[in-house]
Design a protein around this motif. Structure first.
Motif, PDB file in Angstrom:
ATOM      1  N   ARG A  10       6.300  -6.550  -1.605  1.00  0.00           N
ATOM      2  CA  ARG A  10       6.219  -5.445  -0.652  1.00  0.00           C
ATOM      3  C   ARG A  10       4.902  -4.694  -0.802  1.00  0.00           C
ATOM      4  NH1 ARG A  10      10.060  -1.425  -1.897  1.00  0.00           N
ATOM      5  NH2 ARG A  10       9.945  -2.181  -4.044  1.00  0.00           N
ATOM      6  N   ARG A  11       4.384  -4.228   0.327  1.00  0.00           N
ATOM      7  CA  ARG A  11       3.210  -3.369   0.333  1.00  0.00           C
ATOM      8  C   ARG A  11       3.627  -1.974   0.752  1.00  0.00           C
ATOM      9  NH1 ARG A  11      -0.561  -4.614   4.154  1.00  0.00           N
ATOM     10  NH2 ARG A  11      -2.367  -4.014   2.922  1.00  0.00           N
ATOM     11  N   VAL A  12       3.111  -0.980   0.050  1.00  0.00           N
ATOM     12  CA  VAL A  12       3.453   0.413   0.320  1.00  0.00           C
ATOM     13  C   VAL A  12       2.174   1.200   0.524  1.00  0.00           C
ATOM     14  CG1 VAL A  12       4.669   2.462  -0.498  1.00  0.00           C
ATOM     15  CG2 VAL A  12       5.486   0.192  -1.166  1.00  0.00           C
ATOM     16  N   ARG A  13       2.109   1.931   1.620  1.00  0.00           N
ATOM     17  CA  ARG A  13       1.000   2.844   1.871  1.00  0.00           C
ATOM     18  C   ARG A  13       1.426   4.218   1.390  1.00  0.00           C
ATOM     19  NH1 ARG A  13       1.113   2.881   7.110  1.00  0.00           N
ATOM     20  NH2 ARG A  13      -0.273   1.106   7.434  1.00  0.00           N
ATOM     21  N   VAL A  14       0.732   4.738   0.366  1.00  0.00           N
ATOM     22  CA  VAL A  14       1.057   6.061  -0.173  1.00  0.00           C
ATOM     23  C   VAL A  14      -0.008   7.044   0.285  1.00  0.00           C
ATOM     24  CG1 VAL A  14       1.484   7.438  -2.238  1.00  0.00           C
ATOM     25  CG2 VAL A  14       2.165   5.026  -2.188  1.00  0.00           C
ATOM     26  N   ILE A  15       0.392   8.051   1.047  1.00  0.00           N
ATOM     27  CA  ILE A  15      -0.504   9.120   1.489  1.00  0.00           C
ATOM     28  C   ILE A  15      -0.383  10.268   0.501  1.00  0.00           C
ATOM     29  CG2 ILE A  15      -1.087  10.683   3.365  1.00  0.00           C
ATOM     30  CD1 ILE A  15      -1.514   7.697   3.987  1.00  0.00           C
ATOM     31  N   ALA A  16      -1.510  10.726  -0.017  1.00  0.00           N
ATOM     32  CA  ALA A  16      -1.492  11.774  -1.039  1.00  0.00           C
ATOM     33  C   ALA A  16      -2.739  12.640  -0.904  1.00  0.00           C
ATOM     34  CB  ALA A  16      -1.450  11.144  -2.433  1.00  0.00           C
ATOM     35  N   PRO A  17      -2.656  13.911  -1.343  1.00  0.00           N
ATOM     36  CA  PRO A  17      -3.822  14.803  -1.246  1.00  0.00           C
ATOM     37  C   PRO A  17      -4.968  14.414  -2.181  1.00  0.00           C
ATOM     38  CG  PRO A  17      -1.994  15.887  -2.356  1.00  0.00           C
ATOM     39  CD  PRO A  17      -1.454  14.616  -1.807  1.00  0.00           C
ATOM     40  N   ALA A  18      -4.676  13.664  -3.242  1.00  0.00           N
ATOM     41  CA  ALA A  18      -5.733  13.212  -4.170  1.00  0.00           C
ATOM     42  C   ALA A  18      -5.325  11.876  -4.760  1.00  0.00           C
ATOM     43  CB  ALA A  18      -5.956  14.226  -5.282  1.00  0.00           C
TER      44      ALA A  18
END
Length: 514
Positions: free
Chosen positions: A178-186
């Motif tokens: 599985r591929r996961v796109r993690v959006i984070a402030p840093a």
């Protein structure tokens, strides 16, 4: 592909730098992603020597900074060196409170060893030669007990996410299939070095410069990538000649052995660097070249600790003793055959003391970062210190980051290499980008890397290796760990190599606004 929005720092890597950042980022929620269970496939856990700090009565952080600058051959930033050495005592005390079992004298003071290019004994050790694993184990325990930290111990970095303005907004992680796109402030890259680009290395083979390659691809400045430190006393498991098979990664004979009086000799017992008491404690680049030269001319190189350590080996240096005994050699009575092997990357992603790179939202700490404290030739045992001290600073800074409003996103991803191609790449790096380099070899390496890239255009190891080779070819001098046989002199003016991807090479937005 699943998208996850995380409200705090995303840390890629579970070594000393990454976990120090994770602890100090509290109370912000932290996600730590690492491709293997903590303590596995991590260079920090393999470190033997210890952590440098001015802890003795005859020492000061200023003297430590002077030694750091001198070892770096003109490319250490003094202000950064002082920031590091001034934080050393407090960093060791912090680790001590977390449970790192530093060796102590009978009176309770830290037991200190002297290593190469240090003017004082200032290396705090654990169990003789087990500092890295013991220190990291204390941090692993603390992180696992911290409610603000979530651990993904099966997540491999395969990409970064940036917005149309160039700010990094997250990463692409692969977890199994599985591929996961993690959006984070840093995003804090703590991805380690590039030792896995070499066949002869003392570091985990999985460390192939993915963090540096992806940082360059999103527009971050790469600083001094040509400077690779080769450890002069990797333990050779065979003595059949320069082209004989070697087990990789190679076990390490810590520099602390030479600090205790072990000597480098050839197979006839002649000193490699002279008979002076401190001859073998010269800067690592000089010692590595002497070991390399002895191998190339057929004399071979050995580390003789039979007199200096002798019967005390099993308790004084248990890791080295065990490695030797596994290969059928008793270091109490026999010299240890050694070779020079890729050990530490002084260059990397340009970052300040707080881990901030030249790309907003992207941080780099530990070996993947180039903070200006190592220059052209890292001072022994400053790496664990930098990982913890600057890792903590990065965690405190990253926890203050917030994501701006929605924007079109760009995914920049990469792959690994098939094993046969990776073996070829490692052979190129060993042969042409090792202890001694020249224009002919570096040009050959570039051409063959281009051929591998044509077959595997998204391969991150090729990007990382190419960054090293191009900078090595451009630096027409010898300085620190970078030695050019065709340019053996050091130029009067020390200049950094700064590599930034051209703006028109960066892909255009491909995704909807986040």
């Amino acid at each position: 592909m699943r998208t996850l929005r995380h409200e705090g720092p995303l840390i890629i890597g579970g070594g000393l730098a990454g976990l120090s950042a994770a602890l100090e980022a509290a109370p912000a929620p932290v996600l730590v992603a690492t491709p293997a269970t903590l303590l596995e496939a991590c260079a920090s856990a393999w470190a033997q020597g210890g952590m440098a700090a001015a802890l003795a009565e005859d020492d000061t952080s200023g003297l430590h900074a002077v030694d750091t600058v001198a070892a770096g051959a003109g490319l250490v930033e003094l202000e950064r060196a002082r920031a590091l050495t001034d934080a050393a005592r407090e960093t060791i005390d912090w680790l001590d409170r977390l449970g790192a079992p530093f060796d102590r004298e009978a009176d309770g003071h830290y037991h200190l060893s002297r290593e190469a290019a240090h003017s004082r004994a200032r290396v705090a050790r654990v169990g003789g030669d087990g500092a890295g694993r013991a220190i990291l184990s204390a941090l692993v325990t603390a992180v696992r007990a911290s409610p603000h930290v979530v651990l993904w111990e099966d997540a491999r970095l395969t990409g970064l996410v940036r917005d149309a303005d160039g700010r990094v907004r997250g990463a692409i992680l692969t977890r199994g299939e599985r591929r996961v796109r993690v959006i984070a402030p840093a995003v804090i890259l703590a991805t380690g070095g590039i030792g896995g680009l070499y066949g002869r290395t003392t570091t985990p083979a999985a460390l192939q410069g993915a963090g540096m390659a992806l940082a360059w691809q999103v527009g971050a400045e790469i600083l001094d990538p040509e400077f690779v430190q080769f450890h002069p006393t990797a333990i050779r498991l065979t003595t059949a000649g320069p082209d004989s098979d070697l087990v990789s990664p190679l076990p390490l004979a810590t520099e602390a052995l030479r600090g205790e009086g072990a000597r480098l000799v050839d197979r006839e017992g002649r000193f490699l660097l002279g008979d002076g008491d401190s001859a073998d404690l010269a800067p690592r680049d000089q010692v590595a070249r002497a070991v390399h030269a002895a191998e190339m001319d057929g004399r071979g190189a050995c580390l003789d600790a039979t007199q200096a350590i002798g019967a005390a080996f099993p308790t004084a240096f248990p890791a080295v003793y065990a490695a030797c005994m596994r290969m059928g050699l008793d270091p109490r009575h026999q010299p240890i055959p050694v070779v020079a092997a890729a050990h530490y990357h002084m260059g990397g992603i340009a970052a300040d003391a707080d881990g901030r790179t030249t790309v907003e939202g992207l941080y780099a700490v530990g070996e993947c970062a180039a903070t200006g404290v190592h220059g052209a030739n890292r001072l022994a045992s400053n790496s664990l210190l930098e990982a913890a001290a600057f890792g903590r600073r990065a965690g405190r800074m990253a926890r203050t980051e917030t994501l701006p409003g929605p924007s079109p996103l760009i995914e920049i991803t990469g792959t690994g290499l098939p094993e046969t191609e990776l073996t070829r790449l490692r052979e190129l790096m060993d042969r042409h980008v090792g202890v001694v380099r020249d224009a002919a070899g570096l040009t050959t390496a570039l051409a063959e890397l281009a051929a591998i890239e044509a077959r595997h255009p998204d391969a991150l190891p090729v990007v990382a290796a190419t960054l090293v080779v191009r900078a090595a070819l451009a630096r027409e001098e010898s300085r620190g760990g970078h030695y050019r046989a065709d340019y053996p002199d050091t130029l009067a003016e020390a200049r950094h190599s700064r590599v930034v991807r051209d703006a028109d090479e960066v892909p255009q937005p491909l995704l909807a606004a986040e």
